[in-house]
Each structure stands twice: as structure tokens, then as C-alpha cells.
Design a protein around this motif. Structure first.
Motif, PDB file in Angstrom:
ATOM      1  N   ASN A  70       0.832  -1.212   0.000  1.00 44.05           N
ATOM      2  CA  ASN A  70       0.000   0.000   0.000  1.00 44.05           C
ATOM      3  C   ASN A  70       0.863   1.258   0.000  1.00 44.05           C
ATOM      4  N   SER A  71       2.110   1.095  -0.461  1.00 42.11           N
ATOM      5  CA  SER A  71       3.027   2.220  -0.676  1.00 42.11           C
ATOM      6  C   SER A  71       3.259   3.047   0.582  1.00 42.11           C
ATOM      7  N   GLY A  72       3.533   2.372   1.667  1.00 43.15           N
ATOM      8  CA  GLY A  72       3.853   3.107   2.890  1.00 43.15           C
ATOM      9  C   GLY A  72       3.358   2.386   4.124  1.00 43.15           C
ATOM     10  N   TYR A  73       3.345   3.094   5.221  1.00 44.23           N
ATOM     11  CA  TYR A  73       2.822   2.560   6.472  1.00 44.23           C
ATOM     12  C   TYR A  73       1.330   2.900   6.545  1.00 44.23           C
ATOM     13  N   GLY A  74       0.546   2.132   5.796  1.00 47.02           N
ATOM     14  CA  GLY A  74      -0.858   2.472   5.591  1.00 47.02           C
ATOM     15  C   GLY A  74      -1.683   2.465   6.854  1.00 47.02           C
ATOM     16  N   GLU A  75      -1.477   1.481   7.730  1.00 47.59           N
ATOM     17  CA  GLU A  75      -2.276   1.405   8.944  1.00 47.59           C
ATOM     18  C   GLU A  75      -1.982   2.579   9.875  1.00 47.59           C
ATOM     19  N   ILE A  76      -0.705   2.933  10.000  1.00 45.98           N
ATOM     20  CA  ILE A  76      -0.339   4.068  10.843  1.00 45.98           C
ATOM     21  C   ILE A  76      -0.866   5.373  10.247  1.00 45.98           C
ATOM     22  N   LYS A  77      -0.850   5.459   8.923  1.00 48.96           N
ATOM     23  CA  LYS A  77      -1.372   6.663   8.265  1.00 48.96           C
ATOM     24  C   LYS A  77      -2.851   6.839   8.582  1.00 48.96           C
ATOM     25  N   ARG A  78      -3.629   5.755   8.497  1.00 50.82           N
ATOM     26  CA  ARG A  78      -5.057   5.851   8.821  1.00 50.82           C
ATOM     27  C   ARG A  78      -5.258   6.234  10.295  1.00 50.82           C
ATOM     28  N   TYR A  79      -4.425   5.689  11.153  1.00 50.12           N
ATOM     29  CA  TYR A  79      -4.504   6.000  12.580  1.00 50.12           C
ATOM     30  C   TYR A  79      -4.272   7.495  12.811  1.00 50.12           C
ATOM     31  N   MET A  80      -3.279   8.043  12.112  1.00 53.52           N
ATOM     32  CA  MET A  80      -2.994   9.482  12.249  1.00 53.52           C
ATOM     33  C   MET A  80      -4.133  10.324  11.685  1.00 53.52           C
ATOM     34  N   GLU A  81      -4.651   9.928  10.526  1.00 55.03           N
ATOM     35  CA  GLU A  81      -5.742  10.685   9.905  1.00 55.03           C
ATOM     36  C   GLU A  81      -6.978  10.704  10.799  1.00 55.03           C
ATOM     37  N   ASN A  82      -7.280   9.595  11.443  1.00 58.79           N
ATOM     38  CA  ASN A  82      -8.459   9.522  12.308  1.00 58.79           C
ATOM     39  C   ASN A  82      -8.339  10.422  13.536  1.00 58.79           C
TER      40      ASN A  82
END
Length: 540
Positions: free
Chosen positions: A462-474
Motif C-alpha cells: 500500500n506504498s507506505g505505512y498504511g495502517e499508521i497513516k489511517r490512525y494518524m488521519e483519524n
């Protein structure tokens, strides 16, 4: 004359060790002198962390200790992360390292690979860490280590040997294998007390942990006798077969399941530490056990951690479950006979709520499982692993494990899968890992090629740390550091000597899995999160 290092490998073989993972260095070469006189196979990883993860994967699928030879200083700091993961998940591992000459220890003389106190650094990640000051200590220290592996809560052990002791004459030392202790059996009075409490229960719940992995038949017999809805930790997956009418899987963090536990009149927890990464993966503190709690564990200290027990039974899980079942039979126990109905209603309640991305990842996992009977999946910290922890039902114990539990490291999945494949070459082994995690241990592809370990790497990109990115966005946090550069993994894999493909449909995924299972070299199967056949599920 035989040296201490030569006698060491002789004793390791006598204790049943057939594989050692390590990177030779000037401080450990004397450990290798005696290897040709044994049938022990040596595997060379590309990093000591990889050595530890390989030993971990080897141990998880066999139940036997994985063994590493590690150099002084940087070798030990490199393997520390792998020791942390193994310690958190109760994995037997024996790390044998060198250390500077005995007369140099603690002098801070600026010696090669010198640490102020190597044993102190590692002791918190092990059941014990010992400095071997004389060859005469070797038989007793190994006996202590293998006694823990055989009969206590299995955790890593570290033995460091000064350079002058490795080469010391050792013909005189004892070369016999110690008589290892049996696992502890439960106290009869505690079993009677637990049986009496269960006798009165009408809404019991059973929580099974990784301590039940070697006692699946006892666990199934007990939960069926109790007719109790049962939850499995990640490391207990497979203890109950897929589709078992009493299994709620590993869904302790879902509110309907939590409500069922709160409403239980007795909770029986066996071989589980009741830790956060199995019971509260949403990290909201919402899991609770208000009812009387019976705990069975091989670790006396664990019996009152997290959730203090009302009845605490110190025992091997299998022996305790067999004794409890026998006592219930003597008591004329009769179950309420509504457990399967409760499980069916709960499953219907929460299964309709899975998100579309979860269902897409479930389809990937189902394709793997249906295409590769008997598959072992070693996972990393990546999105399909998180969804699989909820949705995947393993066919047998020790066939689904990952680093998202306990310590929660990245980079584990690939080397752990290599270790598992080397241990059980007749079974298909899949490393389920993300594009971020694989970059931690990507060079271990070379180790797999060199060792002739044809693992299958399912690379979720997913071209990066996708789970952490979603966590930050939330949480309205700027997404810094998560959109990392994504290399061409297929080209890199081919450069390592692997087969590499990127399927564009589930049919093609199935076909490539079949080809990979028959291959003689590792295969990387890259599945992009934004591939059309994945997004078709993700967007409904």
C-alpha cells in the motif's frame, strides 16, 4: 583435545537440535569447529535480527527451541528485537554468544565488540542469561536451559561464553544429556474447586491461549463437555478446527463478544496471559471479566497478572484440562446445552459488520488457504494480518502466527517464514508481510535462496505505512513519515534469485500460489492494495 566450543555443539545435538542460525565472526568461529562432526545444519542469515526471527519461526511450528550463534556486542544488540518478540510470545529460543576474554570483562578497555555489560543488557529479554566462566559449567547450564524449554513457560535463554573459555580444554566435562523434568500437573484440590464452580455455571465462557497449542484434543474435549462459547488468542488459532460450533475465533475486542464475557457466570482461561494484544486490540480498555475467573497457567506469576484469578491452577494446560474433564465426569456434570446456539447468534451479529477492506483481505486469505492445504502463515504487522487475526481460522495449531501480538515488531514475517519452512519443508509456508515491514529484513531473501527454502511471500503493498497513516488521519495528526519511498520489489526479488509476480485477479493469484508451491526457490507475490480486483471488494 576437544574444546568447550566443540563439546557445546555435541551436547546441542544430543538435546535434539538439528539447526543453528548464525553469522560467523572472529569471536564465534571456534563455535563452528565442531559442527562438521555433527548432523546440525547451519543457516546463515543476513542480519542477526533475521537469525532470531528464523529461530522463532522454527520454534513456533515445532515447539522445540530455535538456536542461534551470535557474536559479541553488535550481534547481541542486533538480535535483541527478536528476543523481545520471542519473550513476549513465550517462544523457546537458545542464544549462544561469545563475549570478551574473562579477564577483560567490565574493564572498558575498548576491546573489539565490547559492551559495558552484555549479560545485563540481555537479561530482561530472557528467562535467564548466564556467563560461562569455566567449561565445567556447560552441562549444568544447558540442562537448566532445556529444563525450562521442557517444563516451564518457554522463553529465550542466553548463554555467553568468553573467548578464552570457548577454546579451553573440555575433554573432562560430562557429555550426557540431563533428565528433563516433566510438566507440572494440577493440584487435585484446585481441580475439585474449579469443577464445582463450573458445575453450577449456566453461561460459562472459555478463553484458550497459546499454552493450549500442544493440547488441542484436550481443549476440544473440554469445551465440548462444557458446551461453552470459546475464544482463542492469536497463538491459539487452530486449537479449535475451522467452523467449530463453539468457536468465536479471536474476536475478544468486539463489543458483542465482550458483552457475552461480561454476562458469563464463570470464565475459564487456559494458557493465556489475558494481554492487551489479544483482548483489547482497539486499546479502549473495554474488555472486562466481572464473573468468577478460573485460570490455568504453567507460569505461577502469570496467574494473577492483568486479571487476578478466583481459582488459580498452576499446571501444564493439557494435564489440567484432562484432570478437569475427569473430575466433571465424576461429578455427573451436565451442560446447559445452549453454547452453540449462543455462538451462532453472536457470529451472525458481528460478521455482518466487517468492513469491505476486511472482506477483500479475507478473500485473499481464503484463496491462500483453499489453494495450499496445510499452509503455515507467518505474518508481520500489516493490514491483512490484522484482519486475519479476526477472520482467519487455522486448520491446526502452530500454523498461523505473527508479530502483531505482544512485542509488535516489523520485519518478522519473512525470516520467521524461512525458519518455519526449514523446519517443515513438506508444508507450504507463506510470509504475509507489508511493503513497509519487508524493507526491515528484505536481504533475508538471499538467505532463503541460499538455504533452499522455497517460501512464498505474499507482499501486501500500500506504498507506505498504511495502517499508521489511517490512525494518524483519524486523530487529525499530520501524516508525517508514513508515505515512504516504495521500491520495485519484483525487480529486487528477481535480483536475489527469486521468482516474482503481481497477479491481477483472484484466479491468477490462485494459479501463482499453485506454481509457487511446486517451485524450488522463493516466490514473491505482490498484491497491491489499489489493484482492481482488490478495490472491487473494498468499494463494494
Amino acid at each position: 583435545m576437544s574444546t568447550c566450543g566443540e563439546i557445546l555443539v555435541e551436547l546441542l545435538e544430543a538435546y535434539g537440535i538439528d539447526t543453528v542460525f548464525g553469522i560467523p565472526g572472529v569471536h564465534t568461529v571456534e563455535l563452528y569447529r565442531g559442527l562438521p562432526n555433527t548432523d546440525i545444519r547451519h543457516i546463515t542469515p543476513r542480519h542477526e535480527q533475521g537469525a532470531g526471527f528464523m529461530a522463532d519461526g522454527h520454534a513456533r511450528v515445532t515447539g522445540k527451541p530455535g538456536v542461534c550463534f551470535i557474536i559479541t556486542g553488535p550481534g547481541m544488540t542486533n538480535i535483541a528485537t527478536a528476543l523481545g518478540q520471542a519473550y513476549a510470545d513465550s517462544i523457546p529460543m537458545l542464544v549462544i554468544s561469545s563475549v570478551n576474554h574473562s579477564h577483560e570483562l567490565g574493564l572498558a578497555g575498548g576491546r573489539l565488540h565490547e559492551l559495558p555489560n552484555q549479560r545485563q543488557l540481555i537479561s530482561g529479554l530472557t528467562a535467564f542469561s548466564h556467563t560461562l566462566m569455566r567449561p565445567d559449567e556447560l552441562p549444568d547450564v544447558l540442562a537448566r536451559a532445556f529444563s525450562i524449554f521442557a517444563s516451564a513457560r518457554p522463553r529465550p535463554v542466553h548463554i555467553e561464553i568468553p573467548l578464552d573459555v570457548i577454546t579451553a580444554p573440555a575433554d573432562h566435562i560430562r557429555r550426557t544429556v540431563a533428565a528433563l523434568p516433566s510438566r507440572p500437573a494440577p493440584a487435585p484440590a484446585a481441580i475439585e474447586q474449579a469443577a464445582a464452580l463450573l458445575q453450577q455455571a449456566r453461561n460459562p465462557v472459555v478463553l484458550l491461549g497459546g499454552g493450549c497449542s500442544d493440547a488441542a484434543s484436550d481443549a476440544r474435549a473440554l469445551v465440548e463437555m462444557l458446551d461453552a462459547p470459546t475464544l482463542l488468542t492469536i497463538n491459539a488459532k487452530g486449537v479449535l478446527m475451522p467452523g467449530h460450533p463453539l468457536s468465536l475465533g479471536s474476536n475478544q475486542s468486539l463489543e458483542p463478544v465482550r458483552a457475552m464475557v461480561r454476562d458469563a457466570d464463570v470464565v475459564l482461561a487456559i494458557g493465556t496471559e489475558l494481554g492487551e494484544t489479544d483482548y483489547d486490540v482497539v486499546f479502549d480498555g473495554g474488555f472486562s471479566i466481572p464473573s468468577p475467573l478460573i485460570r490455568i497457567d504453567i507460569d505461577a506469576e502469570q496467574l494473577n497478572r492483568n486479571y487476578p484469578a478466583d481459582i488459580a491452577i498452576l499446571s501444564d494446560a493439557g494435564l489440567a484440562m484432562a484432570a478437569l474433564r475427569l473430575q466433571l465426569e465424576r461429578n455427573g456434570f451436565s451442560a446447559a446445552d445452549k453454547g452453540a446456539q449462543r455462538v451462532q447468534a453472536l457470529r451472525a451479529q458481528f460478521e455482518q459488520d466487517w468492513s469491505q477492506p476486511f472482506r477483500a483481505q479475507q478473500r485473499v486469505l481464503e484463496t491462500i488457504q483453499q489453494t495450499l492445504p496445510g499452509v503455515i502463515i507467518a505474518g508481520d504487522s500489516t493490514q491483512p494480518v490484522y484482519s486475519g487475526n479476526h477472520l482467519y481460522e487455522a486448520e491446526s495449531p502452530r500454523s498461523w502466527f505473527n508479530s502483531s501480538t505482544g512485542y509488535g515488531t516489523l520485519g518478522y514475517g519473512l525470516p520467521a517464514a524461512i525458519g518455519a519452512k526449514l523446519a517443515l519443508p513438506e508444508r507450504p509456508v507463506v510470509a504475509l508481510i507489508g511493503d513497509g515491514g519487508i524493507q526491515f529484513t528484505l536481504p533475508e531473501l538471499a538467505s532463503a535462496v541460499e538455504a533452499g527454502a522455497p517460501v512464498i511471500v505474499l507482499l501486501w503493498n500500500n506504498s507506505g505505512y498504511g495502517e499508521i497513516k489511517r490512525y494518524m488521519e483519524n486523530r487529525n495528526i499530520p501524516t508525517i513519515g508514513v508515505d515512504i519511498y516504495t521500491p520495485d520489489f519484483l525487480t529486487i526479488a528477481r535480483g536475489f534469485g527469486c521468482h516474482a509476480v503481481a497477479p491481477q485477479s483472484f484466479d491468477e493469484l490462485r494459479e501463482q500460489l499453485q506454481i509457487a508451491a511446486a517451485a524450488k526457490r522463493p516466490t514473491i507475490i505482490e498484491v497491491r492494495e489499489d489493484a482492481d480486483f482488490i478495490t472491487a471488494f473494498t468499494h463494494g
